[in-house]
Design a protein around this motif. Structure first.
Motif, short mmCIF file in Angstrom:
data_model
loop_
_atom_site.label_atom_id
_atom_site.label_comp_id
_atom_site.label_asym_id
_atom_site.label_seq_id
_atom_site.Cartn_x
_atom_site.Cartn_y
_atom_site.Cartn_z
N GLY A 245 0.73 -1.22 0.28
CA GLY A 245 -0.01 -0.01 -0.07
C GLY A 245 0.95 1.16 0.04
N ALA A 246 1.96 1.27 0.82
CA ALA A 246 2.94 2.41 0.85
C ALA A 246 3.31 2.63 -0.46
CB ALA A 246 3.84 2.47 1.90
N GLU A 247 3.72 1.64 -1.17
CA GLU A 247 4.45 2.11 -2.35
C GLU A 247 3.40 2.52 -3.62
OE1 GLU A 247 7.04 -0.84 -5.82
OE2 GLU A 247 6.60 -1.60 -3.86
N ARG A 248 2.06 2.08 -3.46
CA ARG A 248 0.95 2.33 -4.20
C ARG A 248 0.95 3.94 -4.18
NH1 ARG A 248 -1.48 -2.26 -2.53
NH2 ARG A 248 -0.88 -4.17 -3.80
N VAL A 249 0.63 4.24 -2.71
CA VAL A 249 0.51 5.82 -2.55
C VAL A 249 1.41 6.56 -3.02
CG1 VAL A 249 0.09 7.26 -0.70
CG2 VAL A 249 -0.88 5.14 -0.31
N ALA A 250 2.66 6.07 -2.96
CA ALA A 250 4.05 6.82 -3.46
C ALA A 250 3.87 7.21 -4.75
CB ALA A 250 5.22 6.11 -3.19
N LEU A 251 2.93 6.34 -5.68
CA LEU A 251 2.82 6.77 -7.00
C LEU A 251 1.65 7.68 -7.43
CD1 LEU A 251 3.18 2.89 -8.37
CD2 LEU A 251 4.98 4.67 -8.42
N LEU A 252 0.96 7.80 -6.52
CA LEU A 252 -0.17 9.04 -6.65
C LEU A 252 0.44 10.27 -7.07
CD1 LEU A 252 -2.76 7.57 -3.89
CD2 LEU A 252 -2.81 7.37 -6.44
N PRO A 253 -0.29 11.07 -7.87
CA PRO A 253 -0.17 12.36 -8.03
C PRO A 253 -0.16 13.34 -6.88
CG PRO A 253 -1.46 11.59 -9.93
CD PRO A 253 -1.57 10.63 -8.82
N PHE A 254 -1.14 12.85 -5.72
CA PHE A 254 -1.37 13.63 -4.72
C PHE A 254 -1.69 12.60 -3.42
CE2 PHE A 254 -4.13 15.80 -1.44
CZ PHE A 254 -3.46 16.84 -1.12
N TRP A 259 -9.03 10.06 1.55
CA TRP A 259 -10.17 9.45 0.62
C TRP A 259 -9.51 8.43 -0.14
CZ3 TRP A 259 -11.89 9.23 -3.89
CH2 TRP A 259 -13.57 8.73 -4.18
N ILE A 260 -8.52 9.07 -0.98
CA ILE A 260 -8.11 8.29 -2.08
C ILE A 260 -7.27 7.08 -1.45
CG2 ILE A 260 -6.57 8.45 -3.95
CD1 ILE A 260 -7.26 11.11 -4.72
N ASN A 261 -6.47 7.26 -0.54
CA ASN A 261 -5.63 6.26 0.05
C ASN A 261 -6.45 5.02 0.64
OD1 ASN A 261 -3.59 7.79 -0.56
ND2 ASN A 261 -3.17 8.66 1.35
N ASP A 262 -7.68 5.27 1.24
CA ASP A 262 -8.35 4.58 1.98
C ASP A 262 -9.29 3.63 1.02
OD1 ASP A 262 -7.69 5.44 4.41
OD2 ASP A 262 -9.49 6.36 4.64
N HIS A 263 -9.70 4.25 -0.27
CA HIS A 263 -10.47 3.63 -1.45
C HIS A 263 -9.49 2.87 -2.04
CE1 HIS A 263 -13.74 6.43 -0.52
NE2 HIS A 263 -14.53 5.59 -1.16
N LEU A 264 -8.27 3.21 -2.42
CA LEU A 264 -7.22 2.26 -3.04
C LEU A 264 -6.74 0.93 -2.04
CD1 LEU A 264 -5.45 2.72 -5.68
CD2 LEU A 264 -3.54 3.62 -4.23
N ALA A 265 -6.57 1.36 -1.08
CA ALA A 265 -6.36 -0.04 -0.05
C ALA A 265 -7.65 -0.79 -0.34
CB ALA A 265 -6.10 0.57 1.14
N ILE A 266 -8.87 -0.33 -0.19
CA ILE A 266 -10.18 -1.26 -0.34
C ILE A 266 -9.92 -1.90 -1.60
CG2 ILE A 266 -12.33 -1.29 -0.61
CD1 ILE A 266 -12.52 1.15 1.53
#
Length: 425
Positions: A245-254, A259-266
């Motif tokens: 999850g941390a690596e995916r969040v690091a790829l996000l533009p923001f 809200w986005i981080n929780d939905h991406l994890a789900i």
């Protein structure tokens, strides 16, 4: 004793006149009586009969006597149109008219019922002309003239007193007439209530919508927020191959959106992640980053440097849709209207991700905005901000505790908020 020289004239049987009703069927076409109170046409003018529609249901015209069929008689010359007037029906009430044909050989006059039509006329050259407008001053002058001629002594004294106290407004006559004509002209073009509502709906700062949609997903189609070229340019391969999850969040533009981080994890908690939802989350993250980056100065190269993972076609699309360039300038700027459009497009995408029930408080914190303003923008999309019902919680697969949080819910039929009207004090 005088003898009268007058000779009694004996009446021969052949000179006697007798009457008889026509033995033709009453439904058969027959004669029509026409009365011309004013202008009479020439004998060569031809006339035709036309059946007319009535408001009340009647029996079939085939079974109705010819003299009772609702009809219109019309004819024309080169200069005048003739047609049945409104007096026709009133003139026929309580009366019946017959046309008689006398046979000299038999001495029998045959009578046949016939409808009466009182014809009026209209001069063709005067069609479409509006009557001359009468000013208020002209009405007052005409009223005073009538009072002076036919009024009582008391009325005449009142008219003279009014004339003495009248202010001379002759200098303003032309202006008054011009203002009255302008008011009549402008008010005649005012839109109706339905037209005003349609115009207001068409100018709303929201994505294109389908007012007749039967499902919530069809109100704001996906590609009304994300154009197809930008959708195809987005890649999720790096997110799919990320280690956690941390690596995916690091790829996000923001990266600082709860809200986005929780939905991406789900999304990635599922054995088969929904690729469409992941793409929408990446695009929403890009929109938040674009919203932050264009708050003051707008520079495409700077934005591209801050968002290296975002395809250039996406940045170009955001700049073209949500910024403006003043006439005679090359610098783009974000106006309040364009800023609102960016947020409503973003919130419409959030509704798609949340199955059309979005927690607005988390988004407000991510955007550093007041929750009331965020709720207002969701309402402009046609949402109702309420707590979820038990059926909604079951449909979304949420626990009962989630029912305590208000969410923006989009349902059909689509209804926009009505404008508020001020009450009189």
């Amino acid at each position: 004793m005088t003898t009268s020289k007058k000779r009694k004239r004996e009446i021969d049987d052949t000179q006697r006149v007798s009457f008889a009703l026509s033995d033709q069927p009453v439904t058969q076409l027959g004669p029509v009586l026409a009365h011309f109170p004013s202008i009479k046409p020439t004998k060569s003018t031809s006339f035709k009969c036309y059946k007319t529609q009535t408001q009340k249901p009647m029996i079939d015209n085939e079974d109705m006597p010819f003299a009772e069929i609702p009809m219109l008689v019309a004819g024309e010359t080169e200069a005048v149109d003739f047609y049945s007037s409104e007096e026709t029906r009133r003139g026929s009430l309580g009366s019946r008219y017959f046309v008689g044909v006398h046979n000299k050989r038999t001495g029998i006059t045959t009578l046949r019922a016939a409808p009466l039509h009182i014809l009026t006329h209209e001069v063709k050259a005067l069609k479409g002309l509006q009557p001359a407008a009468v000013s208020t001053l002209q009405r007052l002058e005409a009223r005073a003239a009538l009072g002076e001629t036919f009024g009582t002594k008391k009325a005449k004294l009142a008219i003279r007193a009014q004339e003495r106290n009248k202010v001379d407004i002759s200098a303003m006559e032309g202006v008054a007439d011009h203002l009255q004509e302008s008011i009549l002209k402008n008010t005649s073009t005012l839109p109706s209530k339905e037209e005003a509502k349609a115009s207001a709906d068409s100018t709303r700062l929201i994505p294109q919508y389908d007012i007749d949609a039967l499902n919530s997903s069809d109100i704001y189609p996906l590609h009304n927020m994300i154009p197809k070229p930008e959708w195809k340019a987005l890649s999720i391969s790096a997110y799919m191959s990320a280690g956690g999850g941390a690596e995916r969040v690091a790829l996000l533009p923001f990266k600082r959106s709860n809200w986005i981080n929780d939905h991406l994890a789900i999304a990635f908690a599922s054995p088969s992640p929904n690729k469409t939802a992941i793409k929408m989350l990446i695009y929403i993250s890009t929109m938040i980053a674009f919203h932050k980056a264009t708050f003051k100065d707008i520079n495409k190269e700077v934005i591209q440097q801050k968002l290296p993972m975002v395809p250039s076609v996406v940045i170009d699309g955001l700049l073209s849709r949500f910024t403006e360039t003043a006439r005679g300038s090359i610098e783009a700027r974000r106006t309040p209207e364009k800023g609102t459009m960016l947020l409503t497009h973003m919130f419409a995408l959030c509704l798609h991700v949340d199955d059309f029930a979005t927690d607005t408080s988390v988004l407000a914190a991510d955007l550093s905005m007041e929750p009331a303003k965020v709720n207002m923008l969701f309402k402009t999309l046609g949402c109702k901000v309420n707590k979820l019902t038990q059926s909604d919680l079951k449909r979304l697969g949420l626990p009962d505790s989630a029912g305590e949080v208000k969410r923006a819910i989009l349902k059909t039929p689509l209804e926009f908020p009505k404008p508020r009207t001020r009450r009189r004090a």
